[in-house]
Design an enzyme around this catalytic site. Structure first.
Site, short mmCIF file in Angstrom:
data_model
loop_
_atom_site.label_atom_id
_atom_site.label_comp_id
_atom_site.label_asym_id
_atom_site.label_seq_id
_atom_site.Cartn_x
_atom_site.Cartn_y
_atom_site.Cartn_z
CE LYS A 3 -1.04 2.21 3.55
NZ LYS A 3 -1.49 2.71 4.87
CB CYS A 29 -24.74 7.88 2.84
SG CYS A 29 -23.87 7.10 1.46
CB CYS A 41 -18.56 5.27 4.72
SG CYS A 41 -18.95 3.50 4.73
CB CYS A 48 -24.95 1.63 0.10
SG CYS A 48 -23.79 0.86 1.27
#
Length: 417
Positions: A262, A340, A330, A348
């Site tokens: 990462k 959201c 989130c 979602c």
């Protein structure tokens, strides 16, 4: 003789009236008695005129009561107003419905990327059907909500007044410090080294520092003792093996102590401007799984899944997009699904559905006896407050992504019996 009989009859009526008043009869009863008496007297007078010349021998001297209607006596206290006390009656119902709201869309189903095998044996990955709409709406929300990563992210912490070489070094060190640490803490540590490190914040200055001095600069970040060791080792490798600069390949970056995939992909993108892969941290891993794009267990699995179908021009943007989204809406704990747009539009599948509370109407009827026997009815009504329970209203304080895996510092409240 006739006059005496009329007088006696009148005397009887007056005596009856006095007797009725003595018994505390009402005015109406007394009036009725008087009218009855007067009617009787008139009857006597009429009878007298019709039988003029007679001596009234047919009428007994003491039986004048036969021509009048006797008044029935009332019991003592019968006309007294009766006061009746009524206990309050309380009625509870579950019938107060909240105002009708627009029907919410049905909860989305998971639509993961699919592998399609062609006739020639090649495998093609078909992206989730709604990924572009989800991506666009998430970008809208990110533009509307400033996140810590936007001002204190590792990509923006390097001093722009320094040489490109020093900027690349500072970017690498910022990413190494960011592991298990909040962006706000990382930014403070970087700023302290930039302002107070002898000779400025560069490779040569870090090599010259004693480990204890370097540790003092970063002692607020997570695992600072281990990171002090990694930074010193990395500085020596850069000097000896990489000509004083950071590696320009994923393999070279991963070879440095404390640098994983990462961090390597993010460094390549931020320091060298090359998007050779997606930097997947826990935000990217968690949110894309919540969206149902894939079902992976490790960040590296998520990276491979995303790179198989996500357009390359989104590889650099998706990390910043989802890190900021995870910091503002989130969240790892207490997702704000009520704010959201994905939840509002049913995109979602992991959105937390709000629970509507039942409302009770408490109604009490109270009867009060007022003056003169009148009854006043007073109605008291109490309504419970209508509300919704959302995910952000439950549990303890919100947790930043770097706190995942650590024991919570707050205690779960006990459930009441």
């Amino acid at each position: 003789m006739r006059t005496s009989r009329i007088s006696r009859d009148t005397a009887r009526v007056l005596a009856a009236s006095r007797s009725q008043r003595t018994l505390r009869q009402t005015r109406s009863s007394a009036s009725l008695a008087i009218r009855s008496a007067e009617s009787t007297a008139d009857g006597f007078l009429k009878h007298e005129s019709d039988t003029e010349g007679s001596d009234f021998s047919s009428i007994p001297a003491d039986s004048g009561s036969e021509g009048e209607q006797p008044v029935k006596k009332r019991k003592r206290g019968q006309n007294t107003p009766v006061v009746v006390k009524h206990e309050s009656k309380e009625v509870s119902i579950t019938a107060i419905a909240s105002p009708k709201k627009e029907s919410k869309p049905k909860k989305a189903r998971r639509a993961p990327a699919k592998k399609i095998t062609a006739d020639d044996g090649s495998v093609k990955i078909e992206p989730p059907s709604n990924w572009e709409e989800i991506y666009a709406l998430t970008r809208e929300m990110r533009n509307e909500n400033l996140a810590p990563v936007d001002t204190m992210g590792c990509e923006s912490l390097a001093e722009r007044t320094r040489t490109p070489r020093d900027q690349r070094f500072q970017t690498l060190i910022a990413l190494m410090l960011s592991s298990q640490t909040k962006d706000t803490v990382t930014a403070v540590a970087m700023r302290g080294m930039q302002e107070n490190m002898p000779g400025g914040f560069n490779l040569e200055s870090v090599l010259a520092l004693e480990p204890t001095t370097l540790n003092a600069f970063i002692n607020k970040v997570g695992f600072h003792n281990l990171k002090t060791k990694y930074i010193k080792q990395t500085a020596e490798l850069l000097r000896d093996k990489w000509n004083g600069d950071i590696p320009d390949s994923i393999e070279g970056l991963i070879s440095l102590p404390g640098v994983g995939p990462k961090m390597a992909y993010l460094t390549m993108s931020a320091a060298w401007g090359r998007d050779e892969g997606i930097g997947v941290d826990v935000h990217v891993h968690r949110i894309t799984n919540l969206w149902g794009w894939h079902k992976t267990q490790q960040p590296e699995q998520t990276r491979a899944a995303l790179e198989s179908w996500l357009p390359k021009d989104k590889w650099h943007d998706i990390n910043n997009l989802l890190v900021g989204f995870g910091q503002t809406i989130c969240l790892p704990v207490g997702r704000k699904c009520g704010n959201c747009k994905l939840a509002d539009r049913g995109l979602c599948p992991s959105a937390v559905v709000a629970k509507e509370m039942k409302v009770k109407k408490e109604e009490a009827l109270v009867k009060i006896e007022a003056a003169e026997g009148e009854t006043v009815v007073k109605q008291e009504t109490t309504f419970a407050e209508v509300g919704e329970v959302k995910a952000e209203d439950m549990g303890g304080p919100l947790t930043d992504i770097e706190d995942i895996g650590k024991s919570p510092s707050w205690r779960t409240p006990r459930k009441r019996a």
